[in-house]
Design an enzyme around this catalytic site. Structure first.
Site, PDB file in Angstrom:
ATOM      1  N   HIS A 472     -22.647 -20.842 -15.771  1.00  0.00           N
ATOM      2  CA  HIS A 472     -23.671 -21.869 -15.590  1.00  0.00           C
ATOM      3  C   HIS A 472     -24.340 -22.212 -16.920  1.00  0.00           C
ATOM      4  O   HIS A 472     -24.409 -23.392 -17.311  1.00  0.00           O
ATOM      5  CB  HIS A 472     -24.716 -21.373 -14.587  1.00  0.00           C
ATOM      6  CG  HIS A 472     -25.842 -22.335 -14.356  1.00  0.00           C
ATOM      7  ND1 HIS A 472     -25.913 -23.127 -13.237  1.00  0.00           N
ATOM      8  CD2 HIS A 472     -26.948 -22.643 -15.093  1.00  0.00           C
ATOM      9  CE1 HIS A 472     -27.002 -23.883 -13.303  1.00  0.00           C
ATOM     10  NE2 HIS A 472     -27.644 -23.595 -14.425  1.00  0.00           N
ATOM     11  N   GLU A 473     -24.831 -21.203 -17.621  1.00  0.00           N
ATOM     12  CA  GLU A 473     -25.561 -21.471 -18.862  1.00  0.00           C
ATOM     13  C   GLU A 473     -24.649 -22.035 -19.942  1.00  0.00           C
ATOM     14  O   GLU A 473     -25.065 -22.889 -20.734  1.00  0.00           O
ATOM     15  CB  GLU A 473     -26.260 -20.199 -19.352  1.00  0.00           C
ATOM     16  CG  GLU A 473     -27.296 -19.630 -18.393  1.00  0.00           C
ATOM     17  CD  GLU A 473     -28.380 -20.622 -17.992  1.00  0.00           C
ATOM     18  OE1 GLU A 473     -28.577 -21.636 -18.697  1.00  0.00           O
ATOM     19  OE2 GLU A 473     -29.033 -20.396 -16.956  1.00  0.00           O
ATOM     20  N   HIS A 476     -24.480 -25.742 -19.752  1.00  0.00           N
ATOM     21  CA  HIS A 476     -25.533 -26.447 -20.492  1.00  0.00           C
ATOM     22  C   HIS A 476     -25.180 -26.501 -21.981  1.00  0.00           C
ATOM     23  O   HIS A 476     -25.406 -27.515 -22.655  1.00  0.00           O
ATOM     24  CB  HIS A 476     -26.870 -25.725 -20.322  1.00  0.00           C
ATOM     25  CG  HIS A 476     -27.478 -25.852 -18.965  1.00  0.00           C
ATOM     26  ND1 HIS A 476     -27.668 -27.069 -18.333  1.00  0.00           N
ATOM     27  CD2 HIS A 476     -27.972 -24.914 -18.119  1.00  0.00           C
ATOM     28  CE1 HIS A 476     -28.239 -26.869 -17.158  1.00  0.00           C
ATOM     29  NE2 HIS A 476     -28.435 -25.571 -16.997  1.00  0.00           N
ATOM     30  N   GLU A 502     -28.963 -30.035 -13.941  1.00  0.00           N
ATOM     31  CA  GLU A 502     -28.269 -28.808 -13.538  1.00  0.00           C
ATOM     32  C   GLU A 502     -26.851 -29.063 -13.022  1.00  0.00           C
ATOM     33  O   GLU A 502     -26.053 -28.129 -12.913  1.00  0.00           O
ATOM     34  CB  GLU A 502     -29.066 -28.080 -12.454  1.00  0.00           C
ATOM     35  CG  GLU A 502     -30.442 -27.596 -12.896  1.00  0.00           C
ATOM     36  CD  GLU A 502     -30.385 -26.539 -13.978  1.00  0.00           C
ATOM     37  OE1 GLU A 502     -29.340 -25.872 -14.106  1.00  0.00           O
ATOM     38  OE2 GLU A 502     -31.388 -26.383 -14.702  1.00  0.00           O
ATOM     39  N   TYR A 617     -32.599 -28.539  -8.506  1.00  0.00           N
ATOM     40  CA  TYR A 617     -31.456 -27.622  -8.400  1.00  0.00           C
ATOM     41  C   TYR A 617     -30.598 -27.977  -7.183  1.00  0.00           C
ATOM     42  O   TYR A 617     -29.363 -27.981  -7.251  1.00  0.00           O
ATOM     43  CB  TYR A 617     -31.937 -26.177  -8.303  1.00  0.00           C
ATOM     44  CG  TYR A 617     -32.249 -25.551  -9.638  1.00  0.00           C
ATOM     45  CD1 TYR A 617     -31.246 -25.004 -10.418  1.00  0.00           C
ATOM     46  CD2 TYR A 617     -33.552 -25.526 -10.126  1.00  0.00           C
ATOM     47  CE1 TYR A 617     -31.523 -24.424 -11.648  1.00  0.00           C
ATOM     48  CE2 TYR A 617     -33.845 -24.952 -11.351  1.00  0.00           C
ATOM     49  CZ  TYR A 617     -32.823 -24.408 -12.108  1.00  0.00           C
ATOM     50  OH  TYR A 617     -33.095 -23.854 -13.331  1.00  0.00           O
TER      51      TYR A 617
END
Length: 683
Positions: A472-473, A476, A502, A617
């Site tokens: 997930h991170e 980004h 997100e 989210y």
């Protein structure tokens, strides 16, 4: 990861991190002086136009952004408290500067003149320049520059108070060193492999284990301790940490409501939603309440199974224990249910995912999907990173394998330490921008996580949920790295509507539930063997187990956030009662007559972007799920589709309307069908 020796030299050196507290203070003062002088000069420009006014503004913003981000980032990651304190002080001063500059009426009047001219000359103005003028003008209006001077001064004063509150709230969380202690008997069920990571304290004849509220400490206790009383104590202690943040949050809510009222909005939520996809609080509440209504029947069925499991467990243990199911029981019985019904031993599974090997193979997936290459590097600078644990990687575009194109730097800071940011996040340190017609300033971004460190007996092992977090991170981070617009303002996650931000990362979480990708990531820390098929099969089957309860937990955060930001009687609002009652009503789990204050560590609610925005989210998952099932479900490592996604959705950032980019990528209007199917709400 490919080594630096076998690759070209990056055309841009990474930032230096050799800051002292004095350096941070000095650079901050330079920025303040330079900014005030620049704005003074721009306010005096006669006949402001693109060449003599807008272009200097864009250049100034591009050049100043990277150093500001560095100075303010250090409060989250430096191991030196003096540097962290200096960074906090820098943030306070730079936020105050930003508020002052955003309310410069003389500069607003200049932008108003340029905007008026630009509307009649739109065809002759370069697209990014026109968009920059439009956004700047509208941001000034939204900040209250059309109000009379007394109201503008009130807004300035209130915003500065909010800024101080936000920074102090975050500092309190980062600096907290609270913990709770247990005897070994109280930690029955927690394996020795985890007990060894806890510090111990001698208390009389007892050895006490010191459990901090960092994820690698507190989560295993909540999941594995067989004593409900231990879980209750751990849960309440964690929920009630940083009590000083409660007053800060309450004060901030009142200040935000005051700003919204001065600017003509009925609630702060509607004020802060003006540039989001949802646009207003009615749309958000309809979305959240509709989900809640649909999910509660599924959640009740899931909860009943867990309730029955606890009742049988209590009876079997023949203890004088309350058989009722409480919120602090959930991690334990959710984990127990997975183990007993799907043979999912999350600790056993983690043995196949040692951190170093897993991350190397994770990057290989990203390299295939986006046609990139990650190169771990070390440069000659004495202070090339801010801590010895940090990895520095150069990232290259491989569309032309014979001529790789450098696209930026990424850092991995993966282990907890005192004073460090306590959750997982990607920090954009420098967005991509063009210095001139031929030279680009490349992006710099950092992943900050809190995975357990290796010990002398065992390497750091990633739980499956930690693999999901990293995917997930890193999503980004990729968004930061691939931006191709000229101006930094339009590149990276911060350039898109915050209720879409997100979605790119949520989409990439799907890869962590695919058989082939999980097998590829795996390598037993002792033998190097791939994870057995039966473990993979059992894990994948659990993807949606208790999924309604998980989503209802997210709804609690989202609805609490909206509740406090639409309340018009904050003076009489009991934030504690609201938090606990909403959680009990939405998550369906009893508080057991206790009141806890998890909102004091709810960092998102203090952010300008996520306040009245946590719903994002769930909102963003609609688009994430649609993109995955439309383009990747049948062939997750399809490089052609990955490059299309990279160049259409990510690289264009906020320059285009995100709905237009989604429509082009999907080949149709976005749909929520895949999202509802994923939640089990539609066939």
């Amino acid at each position: 990861m490919t080594t630096a020796a076998s690759f070209p030299t990056a055309p841009q050196t990474p930032p230096s991190w050799s800051f002292t507290p004095h350096d941070i203070s000095g650079r901050t003062k330079e920025i303040i002086d330079k900014s005030n002088k620049f704005y003074d000069s721009m306010s005096q420009v006669e006949s402001p136009a693109v060449t003599n006014f807008v272009e200097p503004f864009m250049k100034f913003e591009n050049e100043l952004g990277p150093i500001i981000n560095q100075l303010t980032f250090l409060q989250h990651v430096s191991s030196d408290k003096e540097i962290r304190d200096a960074s906090v002080d820098s943030s306070l001063k730079l936020d105050e500067l930003n508020i002052d500059l955003s309310l410069r009426h003389d500069v607003f009047l200049q932008f108003a003149r340029v905007w008026q001219d630009a509307q009649s000359q739109a065809d002759s103005i370069e697209r990014e320049t026109f968009k920059y003028i439009e956004k700047s003008y509208k941001d000034y209006i939204h900040s209250g520059l059309e109000l009379d001077e007394p109201d503008r001064l009130k807004i300035k004063e209130i915003k500065k108070k909010i800024s101080v509150n936000s920074i102090n709230f975050s500092k309190n969380l980062g600096e907290q060193k609270e913990y709770i202690t247990f005897t070994k008997e109280q930690l029955e069920g927690v394996p020795d492999s985890i007990l060894t990571q806890f510090e111990t304290i001698e208390s009389g004849s007892d050895t006490l284990y010191k459990v901090t509220f960092k994820y690698p400490d507190i989560f295993p206790v909540m999941k594995l301790a067989s004593s409900s009383q231990t879980r209750k104590q751990a849960f309440l202690a964690d929920q009630n940490k940083v009590p000083e943040n409660e007053a800060i949050l309450l004060d901030t809510l009142k200040l935000r409501d005051e700003v919204a009222s001065l600017l003509g909005y009925d609630t702060y939520a509607n004020y802060n939603l003006y540039d989001k996809m949802a646009k207003d609080s009615t749309t958000v509440m309809d979305f959240l309440n509709d989900l809640k209504k649909k999910l509660i029947p599924l959640g009740e069925k899931e909860l009943q199974i867990l309730q029955d499991m606890k009742s049988k467990d209590v009876k079997k243990r023949d203890q004088d224990e309350d058989p009722s199911y409480y919120i602090w029981d959930h991690r334990y019985y959710d984990n127990k249910y997975l183990l007993e019904n799907f043979n999912v031993d999350l600790e056993k599974i983690s043995e196949y995912f040692p951190l170093e090997t897993t991350i190397t193979r994770m990057l290989q997936i990203y390299e295939t999907l986006f046609n990139l290459k990650f190169i771990e590097t070390k440069n000659a600078q004495e202070k090339s990173v801010w801590h010895e644990d940090v990895k520095q990687l150069a990232v290259w575009n491989m569309d032309d394998p014979k001529s790789p194109r450098f696209i930026g730097w990424i850092y991995f800071d993966l282990h907890p330490r005192d004073g460090k940011y306590g959750h997982a996040a990607n920090f954009g340190l420098s967005s991509s921008f063009m210095i001139n017609d031929t030279t680009r300033s490349y992006p710099v971004t950092a992943l900050v996580c809190n995975f357990s460190k290796s010990t002398k007996d065992k390497p750091s092992l990633l739980k499956h949920n930690e693999i999901v977090t990293f995917f997930h991170e890193l999503g980004h981070g990729i968004h930061d790295l691939v931006g191709q617009n000229r101006e930094s303002r339009f590149n990276g996650p911060g350039s898109v509507p915050w209720d879409f931000v997100e979605a790119p990362s949520q989409m990439l979480e799907f890869w962590t539930w695919n058989r082939n990708e999980l097998v590829h990531l795996s390598s037993h820390y002792k033998t190097g063997e791939k994870i057995p098929e039966h473990l993979i099969d059992s894990l994948i089957k659990t993807k949606h187990v208790n999924g309604a309860l998980f989503t209802l937990r997210q709804l609690h955060f989202g609805l609490f956030d909206m509740k406090v930001h639409t309340c018009k009687d904050l003076q009489n609002l009991s934030i504690c009662d609201t938090w606990n009652q909403l959680r009990q009503d939405i998550s369906l789990m009893s508080n057991g007559g206790t009141l806890s204050k998890g909102y004091a560590s709810f960092g998102h609610i203090m952010s300008d972007s996520y306040s009245a925005g946590y719903y994002g989210y769930l909102w963003a998952e609609v688009f994430a799920t649609d993109m995955y099932y439309t383009k990747f479900a049948k062939d997750p490592l399809n490089t052609k589709n990955g490059i299309q996604y990279r160049d259409i959705v990510l690289a264009r950032g906020g320059l285009r309307d995100i709905n237009d980019s989604l429509k082009e990528f999907l080949g149709r209007e976005p749909s929520k069908d895949a999202f509802l199917k994923e939640l089990g709400l539609q066939n």
